[in-house]
Design a protein around this motif. Structure first.
Motif, PDB file in Angstrom:
ATOM      1  N   LYS A 269      48.439  43.449  38.887  1.00 15.57           N
ATOM      2  CA  LYS A 269      47.279  43.540  39.786  1.00 15.57           C
ATOM      3  C   LYS A 269      47.555  44.464  40.962  1.00 15.57           C
ATOM      4  O   LYS A 269      46.683  45.227  41.386  1.00 15.57           O
ATOM      5  CB  LYS A 269      46.915  42.147  40.315  1.00 15.57           C
ATOM      6  N   GLN A 270      48.748  44.378  41.492  1.00 12.91           N
ATOM      7  CA  GLN A 270      49.065  45.112  42.716  1.00 12.91           C
ATOM      8  C   GLN A 270      49.525  46.543  42.463  1.00 12.91           C
ATOM      9  O   GLN A 270      49.462  47.376  43.370  1.00 12.91           O
ATOM     10  CB  GLN A 270      50.152  44.368  43.484  1.00 12.91           C
ATOM     11  N   ASN A 271      49.952  46.855  41.226  1.00 14.52           N
ATOM     12  CA  ASN A 271      50.631  48.133  41.020  1.00 14.52           C
ATOM     13  C   ASN A 271      50.140  48.987  39.856  1.00 14.52           C
ATOM     14  O   ASN A 271      50.382  50.192  39.867  1.00 14.52           O
ATOM     15  CB  ASN A 271      52.134  47.872  40.808  1.00 14.52           C
ATOM     16  N   LEU A 272      49.489  48.427  38.859  1.00 17.79           N
ATOM     17  CA  LEU A 272      49.199  49.210  37.660  1.00 17.79           C
ATOM     18  C   LEU A 272      47.719  49.413  37.371  1.00 17.79           C
ATOM     19  O   LEU A 272      47.359  50.359  36.671  1.00 17.79           O
ATOM     20  CB  LEU A 272      49.858  48.555  36.436  1.00 17.79           C
ATOM     21  N   ILE A 273      46.854  48.551  37.856  1.00 21.39           N
ATOM     22  CA  ILE A 273      45.430  48.695  37.561  1.00 21.39           C
ATOM     23  C   ILE A 273      44.840  49.816  38.408  1.00 21.39           C
ATOM     24  O   ILE A 273      45.031  49.859  39.623  1.00 21.39           O
ATOM     25  CB  ILE A 273      44.682  47.379  37.822  1.00 21.39           C
TER      26      ILE A 273
ATOM     27  N   THR B  31      43.304  28.545  35.604  1.00 19.26           N
ATOM     28  CA  THR B  31      41.864  28.829  35.699  1.00 19.26           C
ATOM     29  C   THR B  31      41.625  30.155  36.405  1.00 19.26           C
ATOM     30  O   THR B  31      40.802  30.973  35.976  1.00 19.26           O
ATOM     31  CB  THR B  31      41.156  27.684  36.449  1.00 19.26           C
ATOM     32  N   ILE B  32      42.337  30.359  37.495  1.00 22.30           N
ATOM     33  CA  ILE B  32      42.201  31.617  38.236  1.00 22.30           C
ATOM     34  C   ILE B  32      42.677  32.787  37.386  1.00 22.30           C
ATOM     35  O   ILE B  32      42.034  33.842  37.329  1.00 22.30           O
ATOM     36  CB  ILE B  32      42.994  31.550  39.561  1.00 22.30           C
ATOM     37  N   LEU B  33      43.817  32.602  36.708  1.00 21.85           N
ATOM     38  CA  LEU B  33      44.362  33.654  35.847  1.00 21.85           C
ATOM     39  C   LEU B  33      43.357  34.051  34.775  1.00 21.85           C
ATOM     40  O   LEU B  33      43.121  35.248  34.539  1.00 21.85           O
ATOM     41  CB  LEU B  33      45.663  33.167  35.208  1.00 21.85           C
ATOM     42  N   LYS B  34      42.758  33.067  34.122  1.00 23.52           N
ATOM     43  CA  LYS B  34      41.801  33.354  33.057  1.00 23.52           C
ATOM     44  C   LYS B  34      40.600  34.142  33.582  1.00 23.52           C
ATOM     45  O   LYS B  34      40.138  35.089  32.949  1.00 23.52           O
ATOM     46  CB  LYS B  34      41.322  32.061  32.409  1.00 23.52           C
ATOM     47  N   GLN B  35      40.117  33.771  34.749  1.00 22.98           N
ATOM     48  CA  GLN B  35      38.969  34.476  35.316  1.00 22.98           C
ATOM     49  C   GLN B  35      39.346  35.905  35.707  1.00 22.98           C
ATOM     50  O   GLN B  35      38.571  36.844  35.486  1.00 22.98           O
ATOM     51  CB  GLN B  35      38.432  33.726  36.536  1.00 22.98           C
ATOM     52  N   GLU B  36      40.537  36.058  36.259  1.00 24.77           N
ATOM     53  CA  GLU B  36      40.961  37.394  36.674  1.00 24.77           C
ATOM     54  C   GLU B  36      41.124  38.327  35.482  1.00 24.77           C
ATOM     55  O   GLU B  36      40.694  39.493  35.533  1.00 24.77           O
ATOM     56  CB  GLU B  36      42.267  37.302  37.466  1.00 24.77           C
ATOM     57  N   VAL B  37      41.755  37.851  34.408  1.00 27.21           N
ATOM     58  CA  VAL B  37      41.935  38.744  33.256  1.00 27.21           C
ATOM     59  C   VAL B  37      40.612  39.013  32.561  1.00 27.21           C
ATOM     60  O   VAL B  37      40.392  40.115  32.019  1.00 27.21           O
ATOM     61  CB  VAL B  37      42.989  38.202  32.268  1.00 27.21           C
ATOM     62  N   HIS B  38      39.705  38.034  32.572  1.00 28.80           N
ATOM     63  CA  HIS B  38      38.360  38.271  32.031  1.00 28.80           C
ATOM     64  C   HIS B  38      37.687  39.401  32.795  1.00 28.80           C
ATOM     65  O   HIS B  38      37.091  40.315  32.191  1.00 28.80           O
ATOM     66  CB  HIS B  38      37.531  36.988  32.131  1.00 28.80           C
ATOM     67  N   ASP B  39      37.788  39.360  34.111  1.00 27.97           N
ATOM     68  CA  ASP B  39      37.131  40.379  34.926  1.00 27.97           C
ATOM     69  C   ASP B  39      37.771  41.749  34.721  1.00 27.97           C
ATOM     70  O   ASP B  39      37.065  42.770  34.659  1.00 27.97           O
ATOM     71  CB  ASP B  39      37.189  39.982  36.408  1.00 27.97           C
ATOM     72  N   VAL B  40      39.096  41.800  34.620  1.00 29.17           N
ATOM     73  CA  VAL B  40      39.767  43.083  34.401  1.00 29.17           C
ATOM     74  C   VAL B  40      39.390  43.653  33.032  1.00 29.17           C
ATOM     75  O   VAL B  40      39.143  44.859  32.895  1.00 29.17           O
ATOM     76  CB  VAL B  40      41.299  42.917  34.539  1.00 29.17           C
ATOM     77  N   LEU B  41      39.336  42.803  32.025  1.00 24.31           N
ATOM     78  CA  LEU B  41      38.960  43.264  30.693  1.00 24.31           C
ATOM     79  C   LEU B  41      37.551  43.834  30.681  1.00 24.31           C
ATOM     80  O   LEU B  41      37.322  44.934  30.157  1.00 24.31           O
ATOM     81  CB  LEU B  41      39.060  42.108  29.697  1.00 24.31           C
ATOM     82  N   THR B  42      36.598  43.099  31.252  1.00 23.68           N
ATOM     83  CA  THR B  42      35.182  43.455  31.128  1.00 23.68           C
ATOM     84  C   THR B  42      34.713  44.455  32.175  1.00 23.68           C
ATOM     85  O   THR B  42      33.708  45.134  31.959  1.00 23.68           O
ATOM     86  CB  THR B  42      34.310  42.192  31.204  1.00 23.68           C
ATOM     87  N   GLN B  43      35.436  44.560  33.289  1.00 26.38           N
ATOM     88  CA  GLN B  43      34.986  45.442  34.367  1.00 26.38           C
ATOM     89  C   GLN B  43      35.886  46.651  34.585  1.00 26.38           C
ATOM     90  O   GLN B  43      35.483  47.598  35.268  1.00 26.38           O
ATOM     91  CB  GLN B  43      34.883  44.644  35.677  1.00 26.38           C
ATOM     92  N   ASN B  44      37.096  46.622  33.997  1.00 24.75           N
ATOM     93  CA  ASN B  44      38.040  47.707  34.261  1.00 24.75           C
ATOM     94  C   ASN B  44      38.479  48.409  32.983  1.00 24.75           C
ATOM     95  O   ASN B  44      38.373  49.638  32.877  1.00 24.75           O
ATOM     96  CB  ASN B  44      39.263  47.154  35.005  1.00 24.75           C
ATOM     97  N   ILE B  45      38.989  47.653  32.000  1.00 25.95           N
ATOM     98  CA  ILE B  45      39.580  48.279  30.813  1.00 25.95           C
ATOM     99  C   ILE B  45      38.524  48.800  29.853  1.00 25.95           C
ATOM    100  O   ILE B  45      38.444  50.010  29.567  1.00 25.95           O
ATOM    101  CB  ILE B  45      40.520  47.289  30.082  1.00 25.95           C
ATOM    102  N   LEU B  46      37.698  47.902  29.334  1.00 26.96           N
ATOM    103  CA  LEU B  46      36.766  48.303  28.273  1.00 26.96           C
ATOM    104  C   LEU B  46      35.693  49.283  28.757  1.00 26.96           C
ATOM    105  O   LEU B  46      35.347  50.216  28.014  1.00 26.96           O
ATOM    106  CB  LEU B  46      36.145  47.062  27.631  1.00 26.96           C
TER     107      LEU B  46
ATOM    108  N   TYR C 120      41.894  50.821  40.027  1.00 28.69           N
ATOM    109  CA  TYR C 120      40.633  50.228  40.446  1.00 28.69           C
ATOM    110  C   TYR C 120      39.558  51.278  40.711  1.00 28.69           C
ATOM    111  O   TYR C 120      38.367  50.949  40.767  1.00 28.69           O
ATOM    112  CB  TYR C 120      40.840  49.368  41.695  1.00 28.69           C
ATOM    113  N   ALA C 121      39.959  52.526  40.856  1.00 25.14           N
ATOM    114  CA  ALA C 121      38.988  53.588  41.149  1.00 25.14           C
ATOM    115  C   ALA C 121      38.362  54.148  39.876  1.00 25.14           C
ATOM    116  O   ALA C 121      37.133  54.242  39.764  1.00 25.14           O
ATOM    117  CB  ALA C 121      39.661  54.706  41.943  1.00 25.14           C
ATOM    118  N   ASP C 122      39.200  54.528  38.913  1.00 28.42           N
ATOM    119  CA  ASP C 122      38.695  55.200  37.712  1.00 28.42           C
ATOM    120  C   ASP C 122      38.660  54.316  36.478  1.00 28.42           C
ATOM    121  O   ASP C 122      38.095  54.686  35.459  1.00 28.42           O
ATOM    122  CB  ASP C 122      39.558  56.433  37.415  1.00 28.42           C
ATOM    123  N   GLY C 123      39.281  53.157  36.542  1.00 27.29           N
ATOM    124  CA  GLY C 123      39.317  52.272  35.383  1.00 27.29           C
ATOM    125  C   GLY C 123      40.614  52.430  34.603  1.00 27.29           C
ATOM    126  O   GLY C 123      41.359  53.389  34.748  1.00 27.29           O
ATOM    127  N   GLU C 124      40.899  51.456  33.747  1.00 30.65           N
ATOM    128  CA  GLU C 124      42.133  51.389  32.951  1.00 30.65           C
ATOM    129  C   GLU C 124      43.345  51.187  33.868  1.00 30.65           C
ATOM    130  O   GLU C 124      43.200  50.887  35.039  1.00 30.65           O
ATOM    131  CB  GLU C 124      42.297  52.650  32.073  1.00 30.65           C
TER     132      GLU C 124
END
Length: 425
Positions: free
Chosen positions: A377-381, A6-21, A383-387
């Motif tokens: 999460k800890q090394n590749l995202i 459940t936590i994993l699904k929420q985290e990847v949803h947030d990364v997809l919608t708030q960071n990648i796209l 968080y400042a500029d996205g992607e």
């Protein structure tokens, strides 16, 4: 485990919608010349006059089409439609068929060779757009490109698909996908990214033909149009190609001694370029080959494939590190290892192990997926500029020499990882 998922699904949803796209919507949309910019370098410098690659644009099309199908956000549909229209208007070769390898920044053909890997990704994106919207034009172009590959790339003598031709489908001396590849007429990588779009096209056709006939329809966000007539002959042709590709992987590309996938081949399937192991491609292939068999719905094929799926994933463990990350590849002849921790390898690492947990109840595989996600999460995202960053070096430093977005750095492996996890569980 349910709480972790459940936590994993929420985290990847947030990364997809708030960071990648959002990165691709806000920073890569080319509002002057159309489509999307070709490059932002590792230091976040936009290069507005960079060439526009077919791979990048087709992957943008797939990513936003799939995101719209699942999440129904209008901005995703707008971006997907922008990508679809640009590909049809500029990348499709109206004279000879297929897609151009690259365009200049104004949308004019630059490199006109026909790389079948790129045509495969165009099919992937167009078929996903059709799945998401019921768009007949996208489906028709996907089927035309399927015909191009079958007519011009399929090897009638030895089976399988060649790498490339000239614009007008004549032999070409340099068939390499990139400067990093060996020059052989057949490769595991191109076959992997032909079986992937063919599987998606087949799934799309079955959904259009009869929604109840496809046993691998995503649980959420599925769009199942009922007003697009698809002939049984067309469905059968694509299905036969998927079935044949699965056999190519199990009988030709898979190394029966090591359970790794060999990378380069002569036309007669003699292995070339030495003893190479690509751990990212191994784990990616393990779940894509499984997906193809599941979509095909052939029980006998599944019984053949599923033990191989687990063996290939097991072989890829050779590339795993204690922190959950996976290295790229190794040359066993020279002893050289590419220890860079590439973004795409980490994304496929997560999906491959999640697939084993989903279908075989492998708790250890789920832990590997969670470990891989923690590394990301800890090394590749970014968080400042996205992607995400291209990679981390073996010593942990960031690789800023390679692109943040570009010809090969696309919103595909990472967005697909997020969407796969959101839909699987």
């Amino acid at each position: 485990m349910n709480e972790q998922i459940t936590i994993l699904k929420q985290e990847v949803h947030d990364v997809l919608t708030q960071n990648i796209l959002p990165f691709w919507l806000d920073k890569m949309t080319d509002r002057e010349h159309g489509g999307f910019y070709g490059r932002i370098d590792g230091h976040m410098q936009l290069h507005p006059e960079a060439e526009k690659g077919a791979i990048l644009n087709a992957r943008i099309l797939w990513s936003f089409s799939a995101a719209y199908r699942v999440l129904r956000k209008p901005e995703y549909l707008e971006a997907a439609t922008r990508a679809k229209d640009y590909i049809i208007d500029h990348f499709i070769d109206k004279e000879y068929g297929g897609v151009f390898w690259s365009l200049d920044y104004k949308g004019q053909p630059l490199d006109t060779k026909k790389q079948f890997y790129a045509i495969g990704f165009a099919i992937y994106g167009l078929s996903e757009y059709a799945r998401a919207t019921g768009d007949r034009e996208a489906l028709d172009y996907a089927l035309q490109l399927f015909d191009c590959i079958e007519e011009h790339a399929f090897d009638q003598e030895y089976n399988g698909y060649i790498e490339a031709t000239t614009r007008d489908w004549q032999p070409i001396a340099d068939m390499r996908l990139s400067d990093l590849d060996a020059n052989y007429p057949k490769s595991q990588n191109t076959h992997l990214h032909i079986i992937e779009p063919y599987t998606n096209l087949y799934r799309c056709l079955k959904e259009f033909q009869a929604p109840t006939s496809c046993s691998y329809v995503p649980a959420i966000g599925a769009i199942l149009p009922i007003d697009i007539a698809v002939s049984q002959q067309t469905v059968d042709r694509v299905g036969a190609s998927v079935r044949n590709l699965i056999r190519i992987f199990t009988d030709r590309i898979l190394n029966p001694e090591t359970h790794h996938l060999d990378l380069f081949f002569e036309k007669d399937w003699t292995r070339g370029a030495g003893h190479l192991e690509s751990y990212g491609h191994d784990i990616e292939c393990s779940w894509l080959m499984h997906e193809a068999a599941l979509v095909l719905g052939d029980q006998q094929m599944l019984e053949k494939v599923e033990p191989i799926v687990r063996m290939v994933a097991k072989a890829s463990e050779k590339g795993l590190r204690p922190d959950g990350s996976m290295i790229h590849e190794a040359n066993l002849d020279t002893g050289h290892r590419d220890d860079d921790l590439h973004w795409w390898v980490q994304a496929e690492n997560v999906v491959g192990w999640a697939n084993l947990y989903q279908h075989f109840g492998d708790e250890d595989a789920l832990q590997k997926a969670l470990n891989g996600w923690n590394y990301i999460k800890q090394n590749l995202i970014d968080y400042a500029d996205g992607e995400w960053y291209w990679s981390r070096r073996p010593d942990g430093t960031l690789n800023l020499d390679d692109d943040h977005a570009g010809f090969w750095k696309c919103p595909y492996h990472n967005s697909r990882m997020c969407l796969e996890l959101m839909e699987r569980f």
